[in-house]
Design a protein around this motif. Structure first.
Motif, PDB file in Angstrom:
ATOM      1  N   PHE B 184       0.869  -1.287  -0.014  1.00 54.50           N
ATOM      2  CA  PHE B 184       0.146   0.075  -0.028  1.00 54.50           C
ATOM      3  C   PHE B 184       0.796   1.228   0.062  1.00 54.50           C
ATOM      4  N   PHE B 185       1.833   1.330   0.945  1.00 51.82           N
ATOM      5  CA  PHE B 185       2.556   2.562   1.073  1.00 51.82           C
ATOM      6  C   PHE B 185       3.588   2.851   0.122  1.00 51.82           C
ATOM      7  N   VAL B 186       4.181   1.737  -0.480  1.00 47.82           N
ATOM      8  CA  VAL B 186       5.309   1.765  -1.367  1.00 47.82           C
ATOM      9  C   VAL B 186       4.760   1.758  -2.930  1.00 47.82           C
ATOM     10  N   LEU B 187       3.823   1.035  -3.189  1.00 47.61           N
ATOM     11  CA  LEU B 187       3.198   1.059  -4.646  1.00 47.61           C
ATOM     12  C   LEU B 187       1.842   1.657  -4.764  1.00 47.61           C
ATOM     13  N   ILE B 188       1.067   1.359  -4.089  1.00 47.47           N
ATOM     14  CA  ILE B 188      -0.194   1.766  -4.225  1.00 47.47           C
ATOM     15  C   ILE B 188      -0.554   3.221  -4.020  1.00 47.47           C
ATOM     16  N   PHE B 189      -0.151   3.559  -2.994  1.00 50.04           N
ATOM     17  CA  PHE B 189      -0.492   4.882  -2.542  1.00 50.04           C
ATOM     18  C   PHE B 189      -0.264   6.284  -3.524  1.00 50.04           C
ATOM     19  N   ASP B 190       1.050   6.233  -4.184  1.00 51.11           N
ATOM     20  CA  ASP B 190       1.304   7.108  -5.085  1.00 51.11           C
ATOM     21  C   ASP B 190       0.360   7.022  -6.356  1.00 51.11           C
ATOM     22  N   LEU B 191       0.060   5.968  -6.740  1.00 50.22           N
ATOM     23  CA  LEU B 191      -0.650   5.637  -7.975  1.00 50.22           C
ATOM     24  C   LEU B 191      -2.024   6.176  -7.670  1.00 50.22           C
ATOM     25  N   MET B 192      -2.576   5.901  -6.525  1.00 51.10           N
ATOM     26  CA  MET B 192      -3.903   6.339  -6.079  1.00 51.10           C
ATOM     27  C   MET B 192      -4.246   7.834  -6.114  1.00 51.10           C
ATOM     28  N   LEU B 193      -2.944   8.232  -5.555  1.00 46.94           N
ATOM     29  CA  LEU B 193      -2.797   9.894  -5.609  1.00 46.94           C
ATOM     30  C   LEU B 193      -2.945  10.594  -6.930  1.00 46.94           C
ATOM     31  N   LEU B 194      -1.994  10.026  -7.770  1.00 46.26           N
ATOM     32  CA  LEU B 194      -1.950  10.333  -9.188  1.00 46.26           C
ATOM     33  C   LEU B 194      -3.170  10.247  -9.841  1.00 46.26           C
ATOM     34  N   GLY B 195      -3.913   9.176  -9.797  1.00 53.23           N
ATOM     35  CA  GLY B 195      -4.973   8.408 -10.293  1.00 53.23           C
ATOM     36  C   GLY B 195      -6.180   9.631  -9.762  1.00 53.23           C
ATOM     37  N   THR B 196      -6.210   9.962  -8.510  1.00 56.11           N
ATOM     38  CA  THR B 196      -7.191  10.918  -8.133  1.00 56.11           C
ATOM     39  C   THR B 196      -7.224  12.278  -8.912  1.00 56.11           C
ATOM     40  N   LEU B 197      -5.769  12.731  -8.843  1.00 52.86           N
ATOM     41  CA  LEU B 197      -5.569  14.082  -9.484  1.00 52.86           C
ATOM     42  C   LEU B 197      -5.931  13.957 -10.992  1.00 52.86           C
ATOM     43  N   VAL B 198      -5.605  12.884 -11.758  1.00 54.54           N
ATOM     44  CA  VAL B 198      -5.980  12.874 -13.127  1.00 54.54           C
ATOM     45  C   VAL B 198      -7.371  12.838 -13.422  1.00 54.54           C
ATOM     46  N   ALA B 199      -8.161  11.924 -12.537  1.00 56.32           N
ATOM     47  CA  ALA B 199      -9.610  11.779 -12.806  1.00 56.32           C
ATOM     48  C   ALA B 199     -10.462  12.948 -12.190  1.00 56.32           C
ATOM     49  N   SER B 200      -9.774  13.694 -11.241  1.00 53.52           N
ATOM     50  CA  SER B 200     -10.573  14.952 -10.936  1.00 53.52           C
ATOM     51  C   SER B 200     -10.279  16.416 -11.784  1.00 53.52           C
ATOM     52  N   GLU B 201      -9.667  16.034 -12.759  1.00 49.79           N
ATOM     53  CA  GLU B 201      -9.355  17.104 -13.851  1.00 49.79           C
ATOM     54  C   GLU B 201      -9.165  18.429 -13.144  1.00 49.79           C
ATOM     55  N   GLY B 202      -8.361  18.579 -12.203  1.00 54.32           N
ATOM     56  CA  GLY B 202      -7.998  19.985 -11.801  1.00 54.32           C
ATOM     57  C   GLY B 202      -8.884  20.571 -10.706  1.00 54.32           C
ATOM     58  N   LYS B 203      -9.814  19.755 -10.527  1.00 53.81           N
ATOM     59  CA  LYS B 203     -10.745  20.406  -9.719  1.00 53.81           C
ATOM     60  C   LYS B 203     -10.306  20.260  -8.166  1.00 53.81           C
ATOM     61  N   PHE B 204      -9.210  19.279  -8.124  1.00 53.81           N
ATOM     62  CA  PHE B 204      -8.709  19.232  -6.828  1.00 53.81           C
ATOM     63  C   PHE B 204      -7.981  20.214  -6.069  1.00 53.81           C
ATOM     64  N   ASN B 205      -8.322  20.762  -4.821  1.00 51.76           N
ATOM     65  CA  ASN B 205      -7.643  21.643  -4.215  1.00 51.76           C
ATOM     66  C   ASN B 205      -6.161  21.395  -4.161  1.00 51.76           C
ATOM     67  N   ALA B 206      -5.521  22.554  -4.892  1.00 53.79           N
ATOM     68  CA  ALA B 206      -4.041  22.317  -5.021  1.00 53.79           C
ATOM     69  C   ALA B 206      -3.567  22.543  -3.624  1.00 53.79           C
ATOM     70  N   GLU B 207      -3.900  23.080  -2.837  1.00 59.38           N
ATOM     71  CA  GLU B 207      -3.232  23.524  -1.579  1.00 59.38           C
ATOM     72  C   GLU B 207      -3.391  22.045  -0.562  1.00 59.38           C
ATOM     73  N   LEU B 208      -4.235  21.438  -0.957  1.00 59.17           N
ATOM     74  CA  LEU B 208      -4.427  20.098  -0.311  1.00 59.17           C
ATOM     75  C   LEU B 208      -3.350  18.986  -0.542  1.00 59.17           C
ATOM     76  N   LEU B 209      -2.819  19.271  -1.666  1.00 62.66           N
ATOM     77  CA  LEU B 209      -1.956  17.861  -2.115  1.00 62.66           C
ATOM     78  C   LEU B 209      -0.602  17.811  -1.334  1.00 62.66           C
ATOM     79  N   PRO B 210       0.200  18.806  -0.922  1.00 64.02           N
ATOM     80  CA  PRO B 210       1.366  18.578  -0.221  1.00 64.02           C
ATOM     81  C   PRO B 210       0.976  17.672   1.252  1.00 64.02           C
TER      82      PRO B 210
END
Lengths: 310, 276
Positions: B184-210
């Motif tokens: 989960f932490f080494v492989l899945i987490f980053d994929l999920m994060l990227l996936g969410t970003l792409v799927a949300s098409e920029g509507k994601f609050n950028a401040e929240l990402l870090p």
């Protein structure tokens, strides 16, 4: 100060009652045998005394303190059933580790190992140990720091007859020095000569507690007389029939002798009358053994009732 | 305190005896030296590339290796004792559950810290001695930061392994769950994060990402060791999210510390409520 005192103790596992209103105490210098079928609540009782669990109702006091307090556990020795220990460590290393945890002197380590007959194997890894050797190591562990209360769960499992005799000798010595000892075992004939009192548990309730004489009295089980005839078995049988106050005594022939089951209260009267008849050459008296008493209290409803044998 | 140390001491001597400590140190030293010497191979030459590049490569490897080693070291801490019957016995000793778990943590934590220090420390010294014109001061700082964050990362995963170990009652289950944590932490987490970003098409609050990166100790670790260098050009993928962090290195360090303190606290709590 009692070694432990259970006052009206009940314990429920989830909603299932495991122990019901147990009252039991152990004084210093006493060996208590704790008996019962598998699942009767022996292990639960022991865990309550060790402070591993808290009772749902009732009070558990141990060595004048509260069960599980660090200054109480300091003075308890416990031999659990089936410990594997750490296979990669030697007997000496394991015992030293436990001695440090108990703040016991490390000088005790070789002494105890010798006492349980492991001095030759103490520098071998315990994965090479036989079951009996692991059991002895467990025993040495329980004796660390000279406990005031010693709880042994099936201590003789895997021990050869000589080692078993040594164990009981050691336990009697400790008892005489004032240690209170609890002995759980299924080998009833083995422990019978050594226990001062027995407690019999069934279905989480205490069926009977007391020394063997008291238990025999409570059970009111017949005593078996084995009589050797002077002339013939049939003559002796007639004499017994005449002598017995109550009719219908169970009489069996056995290897040219007669075996008679008689109520304890009628034993002396029958014996005197039979002796007076002059037909008896030899008498042996068999009191009910611990095993007989145990079966009496447990009820012999077959294996199912006793939760399987071991 | 005494009993904590007694437990720790046994764990430590166990890892000396079964050669864990030596094996991990050796792996670390070999990897570090290999990367230092062949790190520049991609650009067509053999030799020491640069301190930031070496540390970055080491950190990338560490992300896979450290959690795995930590989880393997610690997953059977409690459940293993229970299977051998010694947990029940230990609990009848004048030793509280917290003391037992903290002792285990001290032992496992020291094992990992020692292995890291020996392995990477040796590599660092070798680089300082053998590579000409390397800036020893900056190498020392980078190495120190790398070793310290590696140790913290390892402690985090040791604590996570304990959460599993105090909860389950069979060793294979604990091993499986430990692997799942790694996955989960080494492989899945980053994929999920990227996936969410792409799927949300920029509507994601950028401040929240870090802040989301702070939810994964391996990302914090990566940020610490790579972002720490000004030339953050090597950042790629999910990590570029962290290039405009609202908090400095101190925040990252705090994040790593929290990542071992909180799971350890959780494991202590779970262990206290466990039925023996």
């Amino acid at each position: 100060m009692s070694c432990f005192h259970l006052e009206n103790v009940s314990y429920r596992y989830d909603k299932t009652p495991v122990l019901n209103g147990i009252d039991l105490a152990l004084e210093p210098g006493e060996i208590l045998g704790l008996f019962g079928h598998n699942g009767a609540g022996k292990t639960t009782s022991i865990k309550l005394i060790l402070g591993l669990m808290q009772p749902t109702h009732g009070r558990v006091s141990v060595l004048g303190g509260h069960a599980g307090d660090l200054q109480v556990t300091q003075h308890i020795g416990y031999l659990p059933e089936n410990v594997m220990f750490y296979p990669q460590l030697t007997g000496r290393e394991i015992l030293s580790h436990f001695a440090r945890l108990k703040n016991a002197s490390l000088h005790q380590v070789p002494e105890l190992l010798e006492q349980v007959g492991l001095s030759d194997a103490m520098d071998a890894r315990t994965k090479t140990y036989s079951k009996g050797m692991r059991q002895r190591l467990g025993l040495a562990q329980a004796l660390l720091g000279k406990p005031k209360l010693l709880m042994l769960d099936e201590p003789t499992v895997g021990l050869d007859p000589v080692a078993t005799a040594d164990l009981y000798y050691l336990l009697c010595k400790l008892r005489d020095e004032g240690t209170g000892i609890v002995l759980c075992s299924h080998v009833l004939p083995g422990v019978e000569p050594y226990i001062d009192r027995a407690a019999i548990l069934t279905e989480g309730a205490l069926q009977a507690v007391g020394d063997l004489a008291a238990l025999r009295q409570q059970a009111n089980m017949p005593v078996t007389l084995s009589l050797g005839p002077v002339n013939s078995v049939s003559a002796l049988e007639k004499a017994i029939d005449k002598a017995s106050a109550s009719s219908g005594l169970a009489i069996r022939t056995d290897n040219g002798r007669l075996k008679v089951d008689v109520q304890p209260t009628e034993k002396m009267a029958l014996l005197e009358a039979v002796m007076a008849s002059g037909e008896v050459a030899d008498v042996s008296i068999y009191q009910p053994s611990l095993e007989d008493i145990y079966v009496h209290f447990i009820g012999s409803g077959g294996l199912a009732n006793r939760g399987g044998s071991q | 305190m005494n009993s904590i140390w007694t437990i720790a001491r046994k764990e430590l001597s166990d890892s000396l005896r079964n050669r864990w400590l030596m094996a991990i140190s050796l792996v670390f030293a070999t990897l570090a030296l290999g990367i230092a010497w062949f790190g520049a191979a991609a650009s067509g030459q053999v030799g020491y590339a640069s301190t930031p590049a070496t540390i970055a490569s080491l950190a990338s490897l560490g992300i896979f290796l450290i959690p795995l080693i930590a989880l393997l070291l610690a997953y059977d801490a409690i459940v293993g004792e229970e299977e051998g019957g010694t947990l029940l016995l230990l609990m009848t000793y004048p030793l509280s559950r917290s003391q037992l778990l903290l002792g285990k943590f001290l032992g496992h934590g020291l094992t990992l810290a020692l292995a890291t220090l020996i392995g990477f420390g040796f590599a660092g010294v070798a680089i300082a001695l053998l590579v000409e014109d390397v800036a020893v001061a900056s190498l020392a700082i980078a190495m120190f930061r790398f070793i310290a964050s590696t140790v913290l990362l390892g402690w985090g995963f040791i604590a996570l392994a304990y959460v599993v170990s105090v909860r389950v009652s069979e060793k294979p289950v604990a091993a499986g769950l430990a692997l799942a944590i790694w996955f989960f932490f080494v492989l899945i987490f980053d994929l999920m994060l990227l996936g969410t970003l792409v799927a949300s098409e920029g509507k994601f609050n950028a401040e929240l990402l870090p802040w989301l990166l702070m939810l994964n100790p391996t990302d914090i670790y990566r940020l610490l060791n790579i972002v720490a260098f000004d030339g953050a050009a090597q950042l790629s993928g999910v990590l570029s999210l962290g290039s405009d962090l609202p908090f400095g290195a101190a925040g990252l360090w705090l994040g790593l510390v929290l990542w071992f303190v909180v799971p350890l606290g959780g494991a202590l709590l779970l262990f206290r409520n466990r039925r023996i």
